[in-house]
Design a protein around this motif. Structure first.
Motif, PDB file in Angstrom:
ATOM      1  N   GLU A   1       0.829  -1.203   0.000  1.00  0.00           N
ATOM      2  CA  GLU A   1       0.000   0.000   0.000  1.00  0.00           C
ATOM      3  C   GLU A   1       0.868   1.260   0.000  1.00  0.00           C
ATOM      4  O   GLU A   1       0.523   2.278  -0.589  1.00  0.00           O
ATOM      5  N   THR A   2       2.006   1.175   0.684  1.00  0.00           N
ATOM      6  CA  THR A   2       2.732   2.385   1.082  1.00  0.00           C
ATOM      7  C   THR A   2       3.777   2.897   0.081  1.00  0.00           C
ATOM      8  O   THR A   2       4.000   4.087  -0.003  1.00  0.00           O
TER       9      THR A   2
ATOM     10  N   LYS B   1       6.909   3.538  -0.191  1.00  0.00           N
ATOM     11  CA  LYS B   1       7.835   4.619   0.180  1.00  0.00           C
ATOM     12  C   LYS B   1       9.251   4.319  -0.305  1.00  0.00           C
ATOM     13  O   LYS B   1      10.042   5.223  -0.508  1.00  0.00           O
TER      14      LYS B   1
ATOM     15  N   TYR C   1       2.297  10.562   3.456  1.00  0.00           N
ATOM     16  CA  TYR C   1       1.221   9.921   2.694  1.00  0.00           C
ATOM     17  C   TYR C   1       1.172  10.498   1.286  1.00  0.00           C
ATOM     18  O   TYR C   1       0.406  11.408   1.015  1.00  0.00           O
TER      19      TYR C   1
ATOM     20  N   TYR D   1      -0.432   6.606  -1.954  1.00  0.00           N
ATOM     21  CA  TYR D   1      -0.704   5.257  -1.473  1.00  0.00           C
ATOM     22  C   TYR D   1      -1.605   4.533  -2.486  1.00  0.00           C
ATOM     23  O   TYR D   1      -2.320   5.169  -3.261  1.00  0.00           O
TER      24      TYR D   1
END
Ligand SMILES: Cc1ncc(COP(=O)(O)O)c(C=O)c1O
Length: 471
Positions: free
Chosen positions: A98-99, A101, A318, A321
């Motif tokens: 999901e992230t 990063k 955020y 995402y």
């Protein structure tokens, strides 16, 4: 230290069991007493919405309410579009990352590719974030970094709204009356919206000995949302020329107007110009995700953040995402597949024509109507001598608020229609429904509005004021 164990945390099911009174009590306690009071006065706290589909919201008392707000412009594709729900479900079931990063995201890359196709010229470098204000903050920082030392002046317009963070509040001309409560960003100068000579004046008054202007950034809404103010056709052509001449970064704020709201994909298209940076939000998340971004040209981005150690000079946790990306991706496809930009143009013309009809039928109440695409407004004349005299201790703006409040309440309670008034001018309704609206729904709204305007609004407004503070 407090631990979470043993605390009586509420569940979503507990929240479902709250009745209207308990709900309002918790809302007032934890979110805002006066906000709760305001919503309560409009009649919105007497009910709890249980479902929302397309143009309609179903309430717990069984009523179906026609949503003419588009929820402050967020809902271009309507409430809970099934394609977005499906796409999000499919994405969630994959249990993917999901992230994103620490890995380059193919989903972010694909969405950016799509954005570069709908934006003109070489607008193709994207920064994802969460709110309109955040997108504008990032856009202004980018412009400042590009412009460099000595070019730090940010110019904005007298009627404008760009957000409520410190920086965006400073450059929001329409928020001036409340800005004194907060610290202001330095090096910001206001010009008249739509007045090219005023912009030229500020640029020329700020020239240094090397022939460069201190003005590095101009931030503006191509069409001013509130009151639907549309500048002269040539204004933005001349703005573009001035910005090119002096190497000023032109930022268009399309947070409300973007993605078809005005009958074109972006409002700046009405003027046949394009910005150096464009910020957008609201519609971008399809009403299912809090999403925003700015897009810019590679030569601007690369000059501003040219060094390796500047790669994350501007960032946020955020950003992009999976849930946001999948919602925005599907939203763009729906806008395209359902021809929502042309529906906005066509239905907008029809809505405006019918609003003109209301104005002609109620010349004593309606001051003006304005619209382009499905960005429309109706402004009421409410400061009659009689009312001002009656409420002289409360001021004209208060009267506006209560007359418009009375109209909103009547539309909601008697006709099952949701409308709203924008924050800077409480004498108008800003009518920005989803772009999926049809003629039948517009007709229902117009006929209901006519019925409401035929009522004794002064009396309803009067009762309203009495409810707030007994006379
Ligand atoms: C034109 C414009 N810019 C910026 C903003 C700020 O966006 P947000 O409320 O998401 O911070 C808004 C919000 O209404 C807006 O209409």
């Amino acid at each position: 230290m407090q631990t979470i164990q043993g605390l009586k945390l509420m569940t979503m099911e507990d929240a479902d069991q709250l009745n209207e009174k308990e709900n309002l009590k918790l809302f007032k306690k934890h979110i805002g007493h006066n906000l709760g009071k305001m919503l309560s006065m409009l009649g919105f706290a007497d009910v709890i919405p249980v479902r929302a589909n397309g143009m309609y919201i179903t309430l717990n008392d069984g009523r179906e309410v026609l949503d003419m707000t588009g929820h402050v412009g967020v809902l271009v594709v309507g409430h809970n579009h099934p394609r977005i729900i499906n796409a999000r479900r499919k994405w969630a079931e994959r249990e993917g990352l999901e992230t994103w990063k620490f890995f380059p995201s193919p989903y972010q890359a694909a969405l950016c590719h799509n954005l570069s196709l709908v934006f003109p010229e070489d607008l193709e470098v994207v920064f994802f974030c969460n709110s309109g204000a955040e997108a504008n903050e990032g856009a202004m920082k980018l412009a400042e970094k590009y412009a460099g030392p000595g070019r730090e002046l940010i110019v904005y317009t007298d009627i404008s709204f760009h957000g409520k963070t410190h920086a965006t509040l400073t450059v929001s001309g329409s928020e001036k009356h409340q800005n004194h409560h907060f610290n202001q960003l330095e090096n910001c100068t206001m010009v008249k919206y739509g007045d090219i000579n005023d912009l030229r004046r500020v640029i020329e008054e700020n020239m240094n000995s090397k022939g460069a202007t201190r003005v590095g950034t101009f931030i503006v809404e191509a069409i001013r949302t509130e009151g639907v103010v549309i500048p002269d056709k040539n204004y933005f052509k001349e703005v573009r020329e001035l910005c090119d001449q002096y190497d000023i970064v032109l930022i268009f704020d399309e947070i409300y107007t973007g993605f078809g709201r005005t009958g074109k994909m972006f409002a700046f298209e009405h003027f046949e110009v394009s910005p150096d940076i464009c910020s957008f939000s609201k519609a971008f998340g399809g009403g299912k995700a809090t999403f925003a971004a700015f897009i810019t040209k590679p030569w601007i981005f690369n000059k501003a953040y040219s060094k390796m150690n500047e790669a994350t000079l501007h960032s946020t946790t955020y950003n992009g995402y999976g849930e946001e990306i999948v919602s925005a991706m599907e939203t763009m496809h729906i806008i395209n597949d359902e021809n929502l930009v042309s529906n906005s143009e066509e239905m907008g013309e029809y809505l405006l024509k019918r609003l003109e009809e209301v104005k002609n039928e109620f010349p004593d109440i309606v001051e003006y109507v304005s619209g382009i695409g499905l960005l429309t407004c109706i402004k009421f004349k409410s400061k009659t001598k009689k009312m001002v005299k009656l409420f002289s201790n409360r001021g004209g703006e208060t009267i506006d608020k209560f007359i418009t409040g009375a109209i909103i309440t009547l539309l909601f309670k008697k006709h099952n229609i949701l409308t709203f008034t924008p924050p800077h001018d409480s004498s108008q309704l800003l009518i920005t429904p989803s772009l999926i609206i049809n003629k039948k729904q517009i007709d229902f709204f117009i006929e209901s509005l006519k019925e409401v305007l035929s009522e004794n609004l002064w009396k309803v407004g009067f009762d309203y004021i009495k409810k707030l503070t007994p006379l």
